[in-house]
Structures are given as C-alpha cells and as structure tokens.
Design an enzyme around this catalytic site. Sequence first.
Site, short mmCIF file in Angstrom:
data_model
loop_
_atom_site.label_atom_id
_atom_site.label_comp_id
_atom_site.label_asym_id
_atom_site.label_seq_id
_atom_site.Cartn_x
_atom_site.Cartn_y
_atom_site.Cartn_z
N SER B 45 0.85 -1.23 -0.20
CA SER B 45 0.05 -0.02 0.08
C SER B 45 0.64 1.32 -0.13
CB SER B 45 -0.87 -0.12 1.22
OG SER B 45 -0.07 -0.02 2.45
N LYS B 88 0.94 4.65 6.93
CA LYS B 88 0.24 5.03 5.91
C LYS B 88 0.85 6.51 5.94
CE LYS B 88 -2.76 1.89 5.02
NZ LYS B 88 -2.24 0.99 4.10
#
Lengths: 185, 172
Positions: B45, B88
Amino acid sequence: MFRRVLGKTLGFLGYTVQYGCIAHCAFEYIGEFVACSGPSMEPTITSHDVVFSERLSRHLCRIEKGDIVIAKSPFDPHMNICKRVIGLEGDKICTSGPSDVFKTHQYPRLPQPTLRPAISLKPITVPKGHVWLEGDNLRNSTDSRSYGPVPYALIRGRVCLKLWPPHNFGALNQSPTGRIVKRSD
Amino acid sequence: MDCGDMFRRVLGKTLGFLGYTVQYGCIAHCAFEYIGEFVACSGPSMEPTITSHDVVFSERLSRHLCRIEKGDIVIAKSPFDPHMNICKRVIGLEGDKICTSGPSDVFKTHQYVPKGHVWLEGDNLRNSTDSRSYGPVPYALIRGRVCLKLWPPHNFGALNQSPTGRIVKRSD
C-alpha cells in the site's frame, strides 16, 4: 572535587532514569491510579473519585461487556474518558445515534467536538476492532451515542477498584442502565 | 558446602539475573516507547515509497509532542485490529476538507476531518485500504513517524515526498 560531584550527579541521574523506566513499565503493564472528573458515570463513579485501572485485561484482550474502561478520547489525544463497555465487535446496538459515522456528515468549517447525529432507529452493528461505550449517567454523558464506536486500541485499562472516597472503597457496581447488549446468537 | 548453601547461591544468582533482566527490559521498553522503534513493513500500500520487507525507523518524539504534519508517513494501530499496525501517509489533519470522490466521478464529495483525527492514505492508491474505506483515524492511534529507511541498503536514507498529490493544501 569537580569530578566527584560530576560522578555523583551522573550516578544519581542514572538511578533516576533506571527507576523511572521501571515505574513507567509498572504503570504501563500492571495498572495506574486515575482521578476521575465529570458526571457521566454517576452514580457508579462521581467526580473526584480515585480508581485503580488495571492494564492486564487490555493487553490480554480480556475486556468484556459491562467493564468500566479508561480510554483515550477519540477527539483529544491528551484526554482520557471513563465509560462502560456496552457492546463488543459484532453486537447490535439500539440507539437513535449516528448510523453511518464515517460516511456522511455535514461539518461546519471548524469541526465541533460532538458530531451532529442523524436520527436513526435502526440498530448499529459495532464494527470489527471497536467497542461501544456509554456512561452510566445516560442523560449527561457524551459517549458512543454521539461519536460512534471507539477503536479497541484506544482503551488504556479496566477500572477494577474504587480507592477514594474511603467509605466507597471496593469493587464497582453493575451497570444501572440495563443497556448492556445480551449475548448475541 | 552442603546442599542448602548451594541452593541459596543458585537462587541468589537467579534472582539477581532476573532483576537485571527486568531492569534493562524496562529501560529498553522505554527507549522504544519514547525514542523510536524499527519496523519491518509488509504489503503494497505504500509503493513505491516503501515496498514489502523494507525496514524503517519510526521515531516517537513527534507523536508525543504532537508534531505530526501533513505528508508524514506514520505507523498507527489499525482501527480494525488492535494487534496490527498500519503504515500510511497523513493526507489531512483535523479541520481539513478531503475530496472523497474518485477522479472519474462526476459529482465531487467532500468530508471534513473531525477534531482529534487524521486522514491517512497509502501512496499506492489503487492497492491500499485506508481512510478512503474506514474513515478518519483518531490521532491517538498513531504510534510514530517514519523518518528513515534502513533496509534495503541501496535505498537507505530519507523517504520521498508523496507521489499522489493528494495532500490537502493549507486551508484558509
């Protein structure tokens, strides 16, 4: 002489760091003392009560419905909240609070601390990894009914003992609200 | 020397050893808690900034001093699994307006990040489960800020800026 003073100071600092770390780990893994404030858990816990919150249940994931927990506030990382666990992940909560917490909200330019709830009477299912918290004083408590389910990882510990005032010393009462979700099938 | 003496000596040494272990274990724990920790990342990701099996260093001071800023890559506890961590980038802070519709949608939808929350997105937008699916994440779930990539050695050093252009500009 300077070297002796320096040596003693460094030794003292070394001991402080050492025992500071041990104390920190004791508070982190065993339990901590918490002074509560606010009316949201009356009559179980009143303002200025001191309770002991143990950490083992949280680390071993043994928090259960009906437990009173100390958690970090979802809206202020420096504040803690003290509420009762009404539902765990997967439970259906009947509430007229927000139904889609993360989806559609109208916020003013600067968001307010409490969400404006959409009135909805359909039950909310607590998502995975979250819990539903409510205060015992339902009329005067900002809790999951306004800000939705709280991630389990925000829970710090489980309140197990009331320490102050002395005439109320001991274990805490069951929920007076009857809101705890029964075991789901 | 009789058995009682020997037993007492062994017990004494064992307790002393345990004492040292607890002592230095606590100091190490506090170092990881307040200074920083090493994190082995997995998953796609955050490509191309961080690829699977990279090792990064995540410092804790920014989180404790509340100095996490837009564009920082953070390690946070997963909102859906208290035992897992997510890595993230911070796209928006509290009060920011996030565009939640896709680039091909005709009607643009927006969402404001509530107080005490952040909006996280992976750099690999096509293959990332992030705030676009689970909503804003409470700031208190953030563990630390990734500041240095340690492994693989040919990629050692600071991390790149966001390749997605999704970071919210300063609001008025």
